[in-house]
Design a protein around this motif. Structure first.
Motif, PDB file in Angstrom:
ATOM      1  N   GLY A   3       0.829  -1.200   0.000  1.00  0.00           N
ATOM      2  CA  GLY A   3       0.000   0.000   0.000  1.00  0.00           C
ATOM      3  C   GLY A   3       0.863   1.250   0.000  1.00  0.00           C
ATOM      4  O   GLY A   3       2.081   1.181  -0.226  1.00  0.00           O
TER       5      GLY A   3
ATOM      6  N   PRO B  30       1.077   4.237   6.146  1.00  0.00           N
ATOM      7  CA  PRO B  30       0.175   3.991   7.274  1.00  0.00           C
ATOM      8  C   PRO B  30      -0.768   5.168   7.490  1.00  0.00           C
ATOM      9  O   PRO B  30      -0.406   6.319   7.252  1.00  0.00           O
ATOM     10  CB  PRO B  30       1.138   3.878   8.472  1.00  0.00           C
ATOM     11  CG  PRO B  30       2.505   3.746   7.907  1.00  0.00           C
ATOM     12  CD  PRO B  30       2.485   4.307   6.535  1.00  0.00           C
ATOM     13  N   GLY B  31      -1.973   4.859   7.922  1.00  0.00           N
ATOM     14  CA  GLY B  31      -2.919   5.900   8.340  1.00  0.00           C
ATOM     15  C   GLY B  31      -2.913   6.003   9.853  1.00  0.00           C
ATOM     16  O   GLY B  31      -2.003   5.489  10.531  1.00  0.00           O
TER      17      GLY B  31
ATOM     18  N   PRO C 222       0.431  -2.508   9.419  1.00  0.00           N
ATOM     19  CA  PRO C 222      -0.231  -1.966   8.229  1.00  0.00           C
ATOM     20  C   PRO C 222      -1.664  -2.475   8.071  1.00  0.00           C
ATOM     21  O   PRO C 222      -1.984  -3.591   8.483  1.00  0.00           O
ATOM     22  CB  PRO C 222       0.634  -2.470   7.065  1.00  0.00           C
ATOM     23  CG  PRO C 222       1.382  -3.631   7.591  1.00  0.00           C
ATOM     24  CD  PRO C 222       1.517  -3.440   9.077  1.00  0.00           C
ATOM     25  N   PHE C 223      -2.482  -1.649   7.477  1.00  0.00           N
ATOM     26  CA  PHE C 223      -3.841  -2.033   7.079  1.00  0.00           C
ATOM     27  C   PHE C 223      -4.644  -2.662   8.226  1.00  0.00           C
ATOM     28  O   PHE C 223      -5.064  -3.803   8.153  1.00  0.00           O
ATOM     29  CB  PHE C 223      -3.791  -2.967   5.858  1.00  0.00           C
ATOM     30  CG  PHE C 223      -3.523  -2.235   4.581  1.00  0.00           C
ATOM     31  CD1 PHE C 223      -4.537  -1.542   3.915  1.00  0.00           C
ATOM     32  CD2 PHE C 223      -2.246  -2.214   4.042  1.00  0.00           C
ATOM     33  CE1 PHE C 223      -4.277  -0.841   2.742  1.00  0.00           C
ATOM     34  CE2 PHE C 223      -1.984  -1.515   2.862  1.00  0.00           C
ATOM     35  CZ  PHE C 223      -3.007  -0.830   2.211  1.00  0.00           C
TER      36      PHE C 223
HETATM   37  N1  URA Z   1      -3.585   2.676   3.564  1.00  0.00           N
HETATM   38  C1  URA Z   1      -2.379   2.267   3.150  1.00  0.00           C
HETATM   39  O1  URA Z   1      -1.976   2.508   2.021  1.00  0.00           O
HETATM   40  N2  URA Z   1      -1.640   1.561   3.999  1.00  0.00           N
HETATM   41  C2  URA Z   1      -2.033   1.251   5.237  1.00  0.00           C
HETATM   42  O2  URA Z   1      -1.292   0.584   5.953  1.00  0.00           O
HETATM   43  C3  URA Z   1      -3.305   1.697   5.636  1.00  0.00           C
HETATM   44  C4  URA Z   1      -4.065   2.410   4.804  1.00  0.00           C
END
Ligand code: URA
Length: 256
Positions: A107, A110-111, A120-121
């Motif tokens: 991705g 991090p958000g 992550p995610f």
């Molecule tokens: N969006 C991302 O691209 N990565 C993450 O870890 C969470 C949301």
């Protein structure tokens, strides 16, 4: 008809030959995303802010030989202060999953929730990603998940070029270490970083792109799919291509 012990042995040998072929392919694919071979000449944990030259093979530096473990790469990253994102982050979000996963997801960054939890995610987009992975027959534990940057950009802005420049070598080292057969690039920023292009996701998705011998399938980011659920059909067709290719390569899905 019942199979005889000879049949079973023949099947086992065929399966082993398939695995060996796969491993050889993976090793040759490793070259360009692997680290140049200074590994043994340097301590695993270098000075924290030293340029990560050991792992920064660079796109055009094929190479080689120093495949490092994820924990070595994590140690090299240290309590990173290489870019300004360290001033606002809570956690370094390194990556999660199986060290030898044949399937990897990348991705953007991090958000907020990922920053809190160091994984992550794990927010709403992560819940959808988990469902996508499970629909493919895999699990969060049996694939590997990472981002192009390991620290949250403030306000969830896009990572900036200087931040990516510092962080991408670590992602490349993770890719070299895990040696996935296929990488699914989630969204435009991840796809562009991995493929070294500047193109919309709609122009990239739906087909494999070869990058240093590893197949990359760009598809829509799960956060985008939450906003545009109509696009899920196209994302699923991308994931079905991934499933078919893994099957063709003799890689069985596992929920590990
Ligand atoms: N969006 C991302 O691209 N990565 C993450 O870890 C969470 C949301």
């Amino acid at each position: 008809m019942d199979s005889t012990p000879d049949d079973e042995l023949a099947d086992e040998l065929l399966a082993l030959a398939g695995q060996l072929r796969g491993q050889l392919r993976r090793h040759s694919a490793l070259g360009a995303w692997a680290a140049p071979g200074r590994l043994t000449a340097r301590p695993v944990v270098g000075p924290e802010d030293a340029a990560p030259e050991v792992i920064d093979g660079g796109d055009e530096a094929p190479g080689t030989h120093g495949r490092r473990t994820l924990s070595q790469i994590r140690a090299e990253l240290g309590d990173c202060t290489r870019c300004k994102l360290h001033t606002t982050r809570r956690s370094i979000v390194f990556g999660v999953g199986a060290e030898d996963a044949p399937l990897m997801f990348v991705g953007e960054a991090p958000g907020e929730q990922e920053d809190r939890r160091g994984e992550p995610f794990v927010g709403p987009a992560g819940e959808l990603l988990d469902k996508m992975i499970e629909a493919m027959g895999w699990s969060r534990q049996s694939v590997y998940i990472a981002n192009t940057t390991k620290c949250r950009p403030p306000g969830n802005r896009n990572p900036q070029p200087d931040e990516l420049e510092q962080c991408m070598p670590f992602l490349k080292a993770q890719i070299a270490s895990v040696a996935p057969r296929i990488i699914v690039a989630l969204g435009r920023p991840a796809a562009n970083q991995l493929l070294g292009v500047d193109a919309p996701i709609s122009a990239l998705r739906g087909a494999f792109h070869d990058r240093h011998g590893v197949k990359v399938m760009p598809t829509f980011h799960p956060a985008y799919l939450l906003r545009e659920p109509d696009k899920k059909r196209e994302a699923w067709s991308d994931l079905k291509l991934v499933m078919a290719e893994l099957e063709r390569l003799g890689v069985q899905p596992t929920r590990g």
